[in-house]
Design a protein around this motif. Structure first.
Motif, PDB file in Angstrom:
ATOM      1  N   SER A 286      13.185  24.483  21.561  1.00 15.72           N
ATOM      2  CA  SER A 286      13.443  23.409  22.834  1.00 15.72           C
ATOM      3  C   SER A 286      12.710  24.096  23.865  1.00 15.72           C
ATOM      4  CB  SER A 286      14.811  23.705  22.941  1.00 15.72           C
ATOM      5  OG  SER A 286      15.679  23.163  21.953  1.00 15.72           O
ATOM      6  N   VAL A 287      12.642  25.250  24.093  1.00 19.14           N
ATOM      7  CA  VAL A 287      11.714  25.792  25.185  1.00 19.14           C
ATOM      8  C   VAL A 287      10.287  25.742  25.169  1.00 19.14           C
ATOM      9  CG1 VAL A 287      10.971  28.066  26.564  1.00 19.14           C
ATOM     10  CG2 VAL A 287      13.429  27.645  25.798  1.00 19.14           C
ATOM     11  N   ILE A 288       9.689  25.702  24.166  1.00 19.82           N
ATOM     12  CA  ILE A 288       8.363  25.510  23.836  1.00 19.82           C
ATOM     13  C   ILE A 288       8.046  23.751  24.361  1.00 19.82           C
ATOM     14  CG2 ILE A 288       6.619  25.058  22.210  1.00 19.82           C
ATOM     15  CD1 ILE A 288       7.664  27.449  20.829  1.00 19.82           C
ATOM     16  N   ILE A 289       8.808  23.120  23.521  1.00 22.73           N
ATOM     17  CA  ILE A 289       8.597  21.484  23.680  1.00 22.73           C
ATOM     18  C   ILE A 289       9.116  21.267  25.213  1.00 22.73           C
ATOM     19  CG2 ILE A 289       9.601  19.374  22.920  1.00 22.73           C
ATOM     20  CD1 ILE A 289       9.387  20.151  20.193  1.00 22.73           C
ATOM     21  N   TYR A 290       9.962  21.635  25.778  1.00 23.98           N
ATOM     22  CA  TYR A 290      10.322  21.451  27.173  1.00 23.98           C
ATOM     23  C   TYR A 290       9.005  21.954  28.234  1.00 23.98           C
ATOM     24  CZ  TYR A 290      12.877  21.303  31.775  1.00 23.98           C
ATOM     25  OH  TYR A 290      13.111  20.997  33.009  1.00 23.98           O
ATOM     26  N   GLY A 291       8.901  23.239  27.772  1.00 21.73           N
ATOM     27  CA  GLY A 291       7.628  23.822  28.729  1.00 21.73           C
ATOM     28  C   GLY A 291       6.375  22.962  28.531  1.00 21.73           C
ATOM     29  N   SER A 292       5.956  22.419  27.290  1.00 26.92           N
ATOM     30  CA  SER A 292       4.676  21.755  27.381  1.00 26.92           C
ATOM     31  C   SER A 292       4.831  20.323  27.966  1.00 26.92           C
ATOM     32  CB  SER A 292       4.514  21.647  25.642  1.00 26.92           C
ATOM     33  OG  SER A 292       5.267  20.482  25.189  1.00 26.92           O
TER      34      SER A 292
ATOM     35  N   LEU B  12       1.570  18.334  19.342  1.00 27.25           N
ATOM     36  CA  LEU B  12       0.811  19.238  20.283  1.00 27.25           C
ATOM     37  C   LEU B  12       1.414  20.473  20.375  1.00 27.25           C
ATOM     38  CD1 LEU B  12       1.205  16.927  23.705  1.00 27.25           C
ATOM     39  CD2 LEU B  12      -1.058  17.570  22.388  1.00 27.25           C
ATOM     40  N   ASN B  13       2.425  20.954  19.985  1.00 22.49           N
ATOM     41  CA  ASN B  13       2.708  22.215  20.001  1.00 22.49           C
ATOM     42  C   ASN B  13       2.746  22.971  18.503  1.00 22.49           C
ATOM     43  OD1 ASN B  13       3.746  23.157  22.710  1.00 22.49           O
ATOM     44  ND2 ASN B  13       4.891  20.948  22.273  1.00 22.49           N
ATOM     45  N   GLN B  14       2.092  22.337  17.358  1.00 22.81           N
ATOM     46  CA  GLN B  14       2.274  22.697  16.043  1.00 22.81           C
ATOM     47  C   GLN B  14       3.568  22.936  15.573  1.00 22.81           C
ATOM     48  OE1 GLN B  14      -1.382  24.839  16.985  1.00 22.81           O
ATOM     49  NE2 GLN B  14      -2.504  23.775  15.708  1.00 22.81           N
ATOM     50  N   LEU B  15       4.526  22.089  15.752  1.00 24.79           N
ATOM     51  CA  LEU B  15       6.010  22.234  15.217  1.00 24.79           C
ATOM     52  C   LEU B  15       6.310  21.146  14.462  1.00 24.79           C
ATOM     53  CD1 LEU B  15       7.596  23.823  18.543  1.00 24.79           C
ATOM     54  CD2 LEU B  15       7.091  25.172  16.447  1.00 24.79           C
ATOM     55  N   SER B  16       7.281  21.561  13.448  1.00 29.00           N
ATOM     56  CA  SER B  16       7.650  20.235  12.803  1.00 29.00           C
ATOM     57  C   SER B  16       9.044  20.580  12.792  1.00 29.00           C
ATOM     58  CB  SER B  16       7.239  20.234  11.291  1.00 29.00           C
ATOM     59  OG  SER B  16       7.785  19.395  10.430  1.00 29.00           O
TER      60      SER B  16
END
Lengths: 397, 93
Positions: A286-292, B12-16
């Motif tokens: 969640s932090v990664i996606i929110y940060g991006s 974009l974050n290379q997550l699934s």
């Protein structure tokens, strides 16, 4: 209950390190499956300083994934509950008496929250006075190496060992400036309570604040409640900056050169995606996606840039307050314990509960927790805050 | 936050993300919406941005060739190596 991720027998005096601090001879995981079993090629600067002063490293304490959570609940090794309440591994080890102190990286206030709830003392020094060389980066512009101990005197003793300029850290201040932060100074004469932080706290947290305020008044200080609504915005700004920085910092983990790699993949893209998806926990994702998203073209000026400007507003407001007061007395938490049910109901509680810890994180100002409450002072005032903490440290037990 | 934006951010974050994680991320965004509202209530048009709270210097070292770590040491934590190289899936057919 797994407190240690790694442990060795050693002679006293010993310290425990949280698992965000790199050690050459013990694994460092950052609480993440991504770094399970990872061995660093070098020790963090704080370890070299502790070794020179005769301290041994007892082991590595479990930590929440990259330090962004409430108090370790997102660790790959699982949350630790004691009598129904969430506890921090490093703090439990200090309470056990096995070590003199814990050295922890304070990313999002978890160290201070755990200190307040456990009755221990901790100091988050002024940003730049303790080297971050060899710590796993998450939110670099605000995270600080902190000390947790049973008393303010022990915190001061260990902080004096790790404080100082380090050529290897680009944010490290001059030796003279660093050492000035250790000056003990006198007991506070003017103390401010931030009234804006009193609304959402429980009765037992309010009681701790009242006890601390009464202790300061008995020692001759004037204690006044002031309004500083700008400080409540520190949480929002810090959530944005911390998430953006963490997103960037964990982008290096892709399953190629080190760290976890998925067992099955078709092609390079799938190697990256499956490795990261299998290794990172839900909160960090969640932090990664929110940060991006805060750094996207659409949001950069509206959200990220705005948070950077609000950071200056916070710093200027705090500086203004410290022209009139020696320190600010605030809660460190809204509750004196976090239950499993409450955490399961809101897995990102750290991002609301950091209302109290965010002002010091985002401004780089020092903070000391003692007696179940937090003291904040101007830059390089941690020595004075520890002197003030001696007046109240018994109140939280 | 809608599903299409989430899909783009995952890529974009290379997550699934699993379905459960998607719900969790959307909830996280909804709760952070209040953060943006708080910030927009603060006047900053005349305020300079503050990237670092204190001065930052660039760390430099002496301009001399050195090898602090051997190749073997650097590859000690690698998921897969072969004769001193990191192994990745074939990228050129």
């Amino acid at each position: 209950m797994k407190l240690y991720n790694a442990k060795v027998e050693c002679a006293a005096p010993a310290v425990v390190l949280d698992d965000m601090i790199l050690t050459k001879d013990l694994p460092t995981t950052a609480g993440s499956r991504m770094l399970s079993g990872y061995m660093s090629l070098f020790d963090a600067e704080v370890i070299s300083r502790l070794a020179k002063a005769g301290y041994a490293v007892r082991g590595k304490a479990a930590v929440g994934e990259f330090g962004v959570d409430l108090m370790g609940e997102s660790s790959v090794s699982g949350a630790i509950y004691k009598d129904g309440a969430l506890v921090s591994a490093a703090h439990e080890i200090v309470l056990s008496g096995e070590v003199k102190a814990a050295i922890c990286l304070d990313v999002n206030g978890s160290v201070r929250r755990a200190s307040a709830q456990s009755g221990l003392v901790s100091v988050k020094p002024t940003y730049g006075t303790v080297s971050r060389f060899g710590t796993i980066p998450a939110a670099c512009s605000g995270e600080c190496v902190s000390v947790v101990a049973a008393s303010a005197a022990e915190c001061r003793e260990v902080l004096s060992v790790i404080n100082g300029h380090d050529d290897k850290d680009g944010t490290s201040l001059s030796e003279q400036t660093c050492r000035s932060a250790l000056e003990a100074g006198k007991a506070p004469t003017r103390v401010a309570i931030i009234g804006d932080f009193l609304d959402g706290i429980s009765a037992d947290v309010k009681e701790k604040l009242d006890l601390a305020a009464a202790s300061f008044e008995r020692s001759g200080a004037v204690v006044e409640t002031i309004s500083a609504p700008e400080l409540s915005a520190a949480r929002a700004a810090w959530n944005i900056l911390m998430s953006a920085e963490t997103c960037n910092n964990v982008s290096r983990y892709d399953g190629v050169k080190f760290g976890y790699r998925s067992e099955s993949f078709m092609g390079l893209d799938e190697l990256y995606t499956k490795s990261r998806s299998e290794a990172f926990g839900a909160l960090l994702k969640s932090v990664i996606i929110y940060g991006s998203e805060t750094l996207s073209t659409e949001n950069y000026m509206k959200v990220y840039d705005k948070a950077l400007r609000v950071r200056r507003v916070i710093v200027e407001k705090l500086s203004k307050i410290f022209e009139s007061y020696d320190l600010v007395l605030t809660p460190a938490t809204s509750e004196m314990k976090y239950t499993k049910e409450a955490i399961e109901a809101c897995p990102d509680m750290a991002f609301t509960e950091n209302l109290y810890t965010a002002p010091a994180s985002i401004s780089g100002f020092p903070a000391v927790v003692a007696g179940g409450v937090m003291l904040m002072g101007g830059t390089f005032s941690e020595g004075k805050l520890l002197t003030a903490a001696e007046l109240i440290e018994g109140e939280g037990r | 936050m809608d599903r299409e934006l989430l899909r783009r951010l995952e890529m974009l974050n290379q997550l699934s993300l699993t379905e459960e994680e998607k719900v969790s991320v959307i909830g996280f965004f909804e709760r952070r919406g209040a953060d943006s509202e708080v910030l927009s209530g603060i006047e900053t048009s005349e305020v300079e941005r503050m990237v670092h709270v204190l001065p930052v210097m660039t760390v430099v070292r002496e301009d001399v060739v050195s090898h602090p770590f051997s190749r073997d040491e650097l590859q000690r934590g690698a998921p897969e190596t072969d004769e001193g190289y990191w192994c990745v899936p074939r990228v050129i057919e």
